[in-house]
Design an enzyme around this catalytic site. Structure first.
Site, PDB file in Angstrom:
ATOM      1  N   ASN A  46      -4.774   0.304   7.134  1.00  0.00           N
ATOM      2  CA  ASN A  46      -4.844   0.734   5.728  1.00  0.00           C
ATOM      3  C   ASN A  46      -4.262   2.134   5.568  1.00  0.00           C
ATOM      4  O   ASN A  46      -4.314   2.938   6.489  1.00  0.00           O
ATOM      5  CB  ASN A  46      -6.314   0.745   5.264  1.00  0.00           C
ATOM      6  N   HIS A  93      -4.894   5.436   3.218  1.00  0.00           N
ATOM      7  CA  HIS A  93      -5.880   6.011   2.306  1.00  0.00           C
ATOM      8  C   HIS A  93      -5.344   7.365   1.847  1.00  0.00           C
ATOM      9  O   HIS A  93      -4.990   8.205   2.686  1.00  0.00           O
ATOM     10  CB  HIS A  93      -7.208   6.166   3.039  1.00  0.00           C
TER      11      HIS A  93
HETATM   12  C1  GAR Z   1      -1.591   4.377  -2.964  1.00  0.00           C
HETATM   13  O1  GAR Z   1      -1.738   5.729  -3.340  1.00  0.00           O
HETATM   14  C2  GAR Z   1      -2.528   4.030  -1.840  1.00  0.00           C
HETATM   15  O2  GAR Z   1      -2.677   5.032  -0.887  1.00  0.00           O
HETATM   16  C3  GAR Z   1      -3.805   3.821  -2.597  1.00  0.00           C
HETATM   17  O3  GAR Z   1      -3.428   3.136  -3.769  1.00  0.00           O
HETATM   18  C4  GAR Z   1      -2.091   3.475  -4.100  1.00  0.00           C
HETATM   19  C5  GAR Z   1      -1.290   2.191  -4.190  1.00  0.00           C
HETATM   20  O4  GAR Z   1      -0.002   2.436  -4.652  1.00  0.00           O
HETATM   21  N1  GAR Z   1      -4.760   3.077  -1.839  1.00  0.00           N
HETATM   22  C6  GAR Z   1      -6.070   3.263  -1.950  1.00  0.00           C
HETATM   23  O5  GAR Z   1      -6.565   4.064  -2.709  1.00  0.00           O
HETATM   24  C7  GAR Z   1      -6.902   2.370  -1.064  1.00  0.00           C
HETATM   25  N2  GAR Z   1      -8.264   2.712  -1.148  1.00  0.00           N
HETATM   26  P1  GAR Z   1       1.141   1.363  -4.436  1.00  0.00           P
HETATM   27  O6  GAR Z   1       0.594   0.018  -4.927  1.00  0.00           O
HETATM   28  O7  GAR Z   1       2.280   1.840  -5.284  1.00  0.00           O
HETATM   29  O8  GAR Z   1       1.470   1.329  -2.963  1.00  0.00           O
END
Ligand code: GAR
Length: 193
Positions: free
Chosen positions: A110, A112
């Site tokens: 993952n 984060h």
């Molecule tokens: C990203 O910032 C990722 O790190 C975060 O969601 C966003 C997804 O963006 N993930 C989390 O917060 C997981 N807990 P994306 O769909 O454009 O990759």
């Protein structure tokens, strides 16, 4: 080296997924991993359109209204068809149950958007903004049965000096995520032959 088969899990935009697909096709992940499926728990996830543009198969199982274990069992069944070496979470906004985590022990990764020692769960960039952080960190980690508690693969700093809005923080953070995630994945896939 035989490329690692990966399934990428998304819930929304899919910008991290897009970078991984690009890098697998003609960047630093070429010959290192092969995305065999993009999976979403939401049929409306915009990232699914991007995956189709890359000619990567997509699949959706709606998670809404389902118990965690029930949903995860359905996902497990779907994955049998693809036999991935790794599951790569890229903006997958649903907590996995032990059903999936135990079946893919040390094989779910993952990203984060915070230092997992300091902030877990959703809203990491807002947390950085509200706490006026001068620097935040992005963490790539293996998923265990807690929320953002699994073994850390790597962390990378994001310079937030002079970032006056949440939008600017997200922009700087995502710019780092987009490079860093593929680099961290390369490290894991190359070390585990
Ligand atoms: C990203 O910032 C990722 O790190 C975060 O969601 C966003 C997804 O963006 N993930 C989390 O917060 C997981 N807990 P994306 O769909 O454009 O990759």
């Amino acid at each position: 080296m035989i490329p690692k088969k990966i399934v990428i899990f998304i819930s929304g935009r899919g910008s991290n997924m897009e970078k991984i697909l690009q890098n697998s096709r003609d960047g630093i992940l070429k010959g290192i991993c092969e995305p065999v499926l993009v999976f979403s728990n939401k049929s409306t996830a915009p990232g699914l359109h991007i995956a189709r543009r890359f000619h990567v198969p997509t699949a959706v199982i709606e998670s809404k209204g389902k118990k965690r274990e029930e949903f995860d069992r359905q996902v497990l069944e779907l994955l049998k068809e693809y036999q991935p070496d790794y599951i790569v979470l890229a903006g997958f906004m649903r907590i996995l149950s032990p059903v999936l985590i135990r079946a893919y022990k040390q094989r779910i990764i993952n990203i984060h958007p915070a230092d997992t020692d300091r902030f877990q769960g959703v809203g990491a960039y807002r947390w950085a903004f509200e706490n006026h952080l001068k620097e935040t960190k992005i963490t790539v980690h293996f998923v265990d049965e807690g929320v953002d508690t699994g073994p850390v693969i790597a962390k990378r700093a994001v310079d937030l000096r002079g970032a006056g809005s949440l939008e600017e923080i997200e922009k700087r953070g995502l710019a780092v995520e987009h490079i860093f995630y593929s680099e961290a994945l390369k490290k894991v896939f190359s070390e585990n032959n």
